[in-house]
Design a protein around this motif. Sequence first.
Motif, PDB file in Angstrom:
ATOM      1  N   GLU A  44       0.690  -1.121  -0.037  1.00 23.59           N
ATOM      2  CA  GLU A  44       0.032   0.021   0.183  1.00 23.59           C
ATOM      3  C   GLU A  44       0.689   1.177  -0.104  1.00 23.59           C
ATOM      4  OE1 GLU A  44      -3.925  -1.779   2.210  1.00 23.59           O
ATOM      5  OE2 GLU A  44      -2.540  -0.599   3.419  1.00 23.59           O
ATOM      6  N   ILE A  45       1.744   1.292   0.992  1.00 18.66           N
ATOM      7  CA  ILE A  45       2.791   2.580   0.992  1.00 18.66           C
ATOM      8  C   ILE A  45       3.496   2.528  -0.397  1.00 18.66           C
ATOM      9  CG2 ILE A  45       4.622   3.559   2.251  1.00 18.66           C
ATOM     10  CD1 ILE A  45       3.644   2.226   4.696  1.00 18.66           C
ATOM     11  N   PHE A  46       4.082   1.479  -0.772  1.00 16.50           N
ATOM     12  CA  PHE A  46       5.098   1.593  -1.948  1.00 16.50           C
ATOM     13  C   PHE A  46       4.286   1.986  -3.083  1.00 16.50           C
ATOM     14  CE2 PHE A  46       7.494  -0.013  -5.387  1.00 16.50           C
ATOM     15  CZ  PHE A  46       8.836   0.345  -4.948  1.00 16.50           C
ATOM     16  N   CYS A  47       3.222   1.325  -3.332  1.00 18.42           N
ATOM     17  CA  CYS A  47       2.532   1.582  -4.726  1.00 18.42           C
ATOM     18  C   CYS A  47       1.535   2.872  -4.569  1.00 18.42           C
ATOM     19  CB  CYS A  47       1.628   0.281  -4.991  1.00 18.42           C
ATOM     20  SG  CYS A  47       2.636  -1.148  -5.388  1.00 18.42           S
ATOM     21  N   ASN A  48       0.655   2.921  -3.344  1.00 19.11           N
ATOM     22  CA  ASN A  48      -0.139   4.279  -3.396  1.00 19.11           C
ATOM     23  C   ASN A  48      -0.007   5.392  -2.751  1.00 19.11           C
ATOM     24  OD1 ASN A  48      -1.824   2.006  -4.365  1.00 19.11           O
ATOM     25  ND2 ASN A  48      -2.705   1.287  -2.424  1.00 19.11           N
ATOM     26  N   PHE A  49       1.109   5.267  -1.949  1.00 12.93           N
ATOM     27  CA  PHE A  49       1.637   6.459  -1.273  1.00 12.93           C
ATOM     28  C   PHE A  49       2.740   6.974  -2.290  1.00 12.93           C
ATOM     29  CE2 PHE A  49      -0.499   5.102   2.234  1.00 12.93           C
ATOM     30  CZ  PHE A  49      -0.702   5.985   3.197  1.00 12.93           C
ATOM     31  N   LYS A  53       5.976   1.454  -9.015  1.00 15.40           N
ATOM     32  CA  LYS A  53       5.145   0.304  -9.769  1.00 15.40           C
ATOM     33  C   LYS A  53       5.258  -1.105  -9.097  1.00 15.40           C
ATOM     34  CE  LYS A  53       6.491   1.725 -14.535  1.00 15.40           C
ATOM     35  NZ  LYS A  53       7.195   1.370 -15.803  1.00 15.40           N
ATOM     36  N   ARG A  54       4.073  -1.865  -8.949  1.00 13.12           N
ATOM     37  CA  ARG A  54       4.105  -3.074  -8.289  1.00 13.12           C
ATOM     38  C   ARG A  54       4.938  -4.076  -9.027  1.00 13.12           C
ATOM     39  NH1 ARG A  54      -0.991  -2.705  -7.449  1.00 13.12           N
ATOM     40  NH2 ARG A  54      -0.928  -2.204  -5.131  1.00 13.12           N
ATOM     41  N   PHE A  55       5.290  -4.970  -8.486  1.00 12.79           N
ATOM     42  CA  PHE A  55       6.269  -6.045  -9.090  1.00 12.79           C
ATOM     43  C   PHE A  55       7.364  -5.669  -9.709  1.00 12.79           C
ATOM     44  CE2 PHE A  55       1.682  -7.833  -9.072  1.00 12.79           C
ATOM     45  CZ  PHE A  55       1.536  -8.234  -7.990  1.00 12.79           C
ATOM     46  N   SER A  56       7.965  -4.427  -9.611  1.00 16.86           N
ATOM     47  CA  SER A  56       9.171  -4.122 -10.149  1.00 16.86           C
ATOM     48  C   SER A  56      10.201  -4.717  -9.313  1.00 16.86           C
ATOM     49  CB  SER A  56       9.191  -2.637 -10.190  1.00 16.86           C
ATOM     50  OG  SER A  56       9.154  -1.987  -8.744  1.00 16.86           O
ATOM     51  N   GLY A  57      11.414  -4.413  -9.717  1.00 16.26           N
ATOM     52  CA  GLY A  57      12.544  -4.779  -8.987  1.00 16.26           C
ATOM     53  C   GLY A  57      12.592  -4.229  -7.466  1.00 16.26           C
ATOM     54  N   LEU A  58      12.353  -2.993  -7.494  1.00 13.62           N
ATOM     55  CA  LEU A  58      12.469  -2.205  -6.236  1.00 13.62           C
ATOM     56  C   LEU A  58      11.115  -2.620  -5.356  1.00 13.62           C
ATOM     57  CD1 LEU A  58      13.287   1.336  -7.325  1.00 13.62           C
ATOM     58  CD2 LEU A  58      14.644  -0.206  -5.912  1.00 13.62           C
ATOM     59  N   TYR A  59      10.234  -2.945  -5.789  1.00 15.14           N
ATOM     60  CA  TYR A  59       9.235  -3.546  -5.185  1.00 15.14           C
ATOM     61  C   TYR A  59       9.500  -4.780  -4.617  1.00 15.14           C
ATOM     62  CZ  TYR A  59       4.572  -5.548  -4.016  1.00 15.14           C
ATOM     63  OH  TYR A  59       3.422  -6.223  -3.580  1.00 15.14           O
ATOM     64  N   PHE A  60      10.085  -5.782  -5.172  1.00 14.31           N
ATOM     65  CA  PHE A  60      10.419  -6.947  -4.617  1.00 14.31           C
ATOM     66  C   PHE A  60      11.402  -6.756  -3.438  1.00 14.31           C
ATOM     67  CE2 PHE A  60       8.479  -8.742  -8.308  1.00 14.31           C
ATOM     68  CZ  PHE A  60       7.433  -9.607  -7.831  1.00 14.31           C
ATOM     69  N   LEU A 110       8.060  16.856   1.591  1.00  8.17           N
ATOM     70  CA  LEU A 110       9.059  16.000   2.217  1.00  8.17           C
ATOM     71  C   LEU A 110       8.791  14.308   1.767  1.00  8.17           C
ATOM     72  CD1 LEU A 110      11.369  15.712   4.156  1.00  8.17           C
ATOM     73  CD2 LEU A 110       9.666  15.305   5.928  1.00  8.17           C
ATOM     74  N   ILE A 111       7.620  14.069   1.910  1.00 11.23           N
ATOM     75  CA  ILE A 111       7.268  12.595   1.840  1.00 11.23           C
ATOM     76  C   ILE A 111       7.098  12.201   0.053  1.00 11.23           C
ATOM     77  CG2 ILE A 111       5.488  10.849   2.098  1.00 11.23           C
ATOM     78  CD1 ILE A 111       7.241  11.565   4.478  1.00 11.23           C
ATOM     79  N   TRP A 112       6.412  13.230  -0.481  1.00 10.86           N
ATOM     80  CA  TRP A 112       6.129  12.856  -1.946  1.00 10.86           C
ATOM     81  C   TRP A 112       7.505  12.900  -2.832  1.00 10.86           C
ATOM     82  CZ3 TRP A 112       3.856  10.409  -5.280  1.00 10.86           C
ATOM     83  CH2 TRP A 112       3.892  10.659  -6.678  1.00 10.86           C
ATOM     84  N   LYS A 113       8.274  13.957  -2.436  1.00 12.10           N
ATOM     85  CA  LYS A 113       9.393  14.120  -3.515  1.00 12.10           C
ATOM     86  C   LYS A 113      10.736  13.342  -2.960  1.00 12.10           C
ATOM     87  CE  LYS A 113       8.160  17.862  -6.584  1.00 12.10           C
ATOM     88  NZ  LYS A 113       8.595  18.963  -7.110  1.00 12.10           N
ATOM     89  N   LYS A 114      10.936  13.984  -1.699  1.00 15.39           N
ATOM     90  CA  LYS A 114      12.152  13.386  -0.908  1.00 15.39           C
ATOM     91  C   LYS A 114      12.170  11.827  -0.392  1.00 15.39           C
ATOM     92  CE  LYS A 114      13.900  18.119   0.445  1.00 15.39           C
ATOM     93  NZ  LYS A 114      14.221  18.999   1.343  1.00 15.39           N
ATOM     94  N   GLY A 115      11.050  11.841   0.145  1.00 14.67           N
ATOM     95  CA  GLY A 115      10.607  10.156   0.623  1.00 14.67           C
ATOM     96  C   GLY A 115      10.796   9.252  -0.326  1.00 14.67           C
ATOM     97  N   LYS A 116      10.057   9.661  -1.619  1.00 13.98           N
ATOM     98  CA  LYS A 116       9.927   8.624  -2.688  1.00 13.98           C
ATOM     99  C   LYS A 116      11.261   8.325  -3.064  1.00 13.98           C
ATOM    100  CE  LYS A 116       8.100   8.922  -7.590  1.00 13.98           C
ATOM    101  NZ  LYS A 116       7.069   7.656  -7.370  1.00 13.98           N
ATOM    102  N   ASN A 117      12.291   8.955  -2.937  1.00 15.46           N
ATOM    103  CA  ASN A 117      13.658   8.659  -3.576  1.00 15.46           C
ATOM    104  C   ASN A 117      14.183   7.609  -2.847  1.00 15.46           C
ATOM    105  OD1 ASN A 117      13.929  10.892  -5.226  1.00 15.46           O
ATOM    106  ND2 ASN A 117      14.575  12.226  -3.670  1.00 15.46           N
ATOM    107  N   TYR A 118      13.670   7.275  -1.501  1.00 17.54           N
ATOM    108  CA  TYR A 118      13.926   6.060  -0.432  1.00 17.54           C
ATOM    109  C   TYR A 118      12.873   5.041  -0.432  1.00 17.54           C
ATOM    110  CZ  TYR A 118      17.705   9.581   0.499  1.00 17.54           C
ATOM    111  OH  TYR A 118      18.458  10.396   0.277  1.00 17.54           O
ATOM    112  N   SER A 119      12.027   5.069  -1.562  1.00 16.61           N
ATOM    113  CA  SER A 119      10.712   4.235  -1.195  1.00 16.61           C
ATOM    114  C   SER A 119      10.923   2.823  -0.997  1.00 16.61           C
ATOM    115  CB  SER A 119       9.762   4.346  -2.611  1.00 16.61           C
ATOM    116  OG  SER A 119      10.544   3.712  -3.768  1.00 16.61           O
ATOM    117  N   VAL A 120      12.422   2.369  -1.551  1.00 15.33           N
ATOM    118  CA  VAL A 120      12.836   1.069  -1.418  1.00 15.33           C
ATOM    119  C   VAL A 120      12.831   0.655   0.214  1.00 15.33           C
ATOM    120  CG1 VAL A 120      15.165   1.511  -1.431  1.00 15.33           C
ATOM    121  CG2 VAL A 120      14.177  -0.958  -2.068  1.00 15.33           C
ATOM    122  N   LEU A 121      13.174   1.565   0.811  1.00  9.88           N
ATOM    123  CA  LEU A 121      13.019   1.303   2.201  1.00  9.88           C
ATOM    124  C   LEU A 121      11.713   1.220   3.113  1.00  9.88           C
ATOM    125  CD1 LEU A 121      15.996   3.959   3.135  1.00  9.88           C
ATOM    126  CD2 LEU A 121      16.340   1.645   2.749  1.00  9.88           C
TER     127      LEU A 121
END
Length: 272
Positions: A44-49, A53-60, A110-121
């Motif tokens: 939910e956080i990775f894909c909707n916030f 992309k769901r099922f991408s390398g970063l997603y897994f 902060l969340i949308w742009k800067k946080g997005k850069n670290y979405s893998v976390l």
Amino acid sequence: MSKNTMLRIISAVALIIVIGSCFMAGPIESLLLILVIGGIIVDEIFCNFFKEKRFSGLYFLSQSLCVVPFLFFNFVFKNELVYGLFVKMSLALNIVLLFYLIYSEIDSELIWKKGKNYSVLTGLFVLFPIMSVAAIINSVDWFHFVVVLLVVNYAMDTGAWFIGKNFGKRKLWPSVSPKKTVEGLLGGAIFAGLFGGLFWHLFFGKMEMKFFFFFSIFGILSQLGDLVQSKFKRQCGIKDSSSLIPGHGGFYDRLDSLLYLAPFFAASIYSF
């Protein structure tokens, strides 16, 4: 009764049956349930916030940061010191989130742009609190502790909704959560204190005034988790974390306050 209200009731009953059945089955089933829910919240956080992309390398990779450590430390290498470390890290994360809630502007990127850069976390973000829940499940009297945790959390939600709806006048934090009121917060805290103290007495035979205040504070802490998530959603421009639970939104919508409360609860039960 409106169609939406009926839908919310049916969904809530279904969730209670599923979650209750897992907890009644035992600690292993309970841990697996927590893991599944954690994976859903990562999604939910990775894909909707973050709109990744769901099922991408970063997603897994993000899912792996949550799933792999959880499985290892709960089913391969179980150690009380490790649980304690995760609880401490969760508390540290909660303090960071509290500063974010207080000092971040509502229109901040902060969340949308800067946080997005670290979405893998995202996986680690979810791992810490669900490991705190796992620490509770792996403790003595775990079932009773989990029941008290759930009672305090949902007594707070129910009390805040009932008192706020019927007596609420002063807005608590309108820019973050327009419907919450000061009266609702205080009413919810009283509900959490009363019901938390009651169930603690039923399970452990202790009835002292300090437990009322203790669980009231826990109730307020749980609301901080709800406010943090509300701010996340506003800054990311979404209404719900997902639509998986009809009438309720997503799993993160339903469990945000519990996940924030869990580390505090886990840290405290070992001191009784």
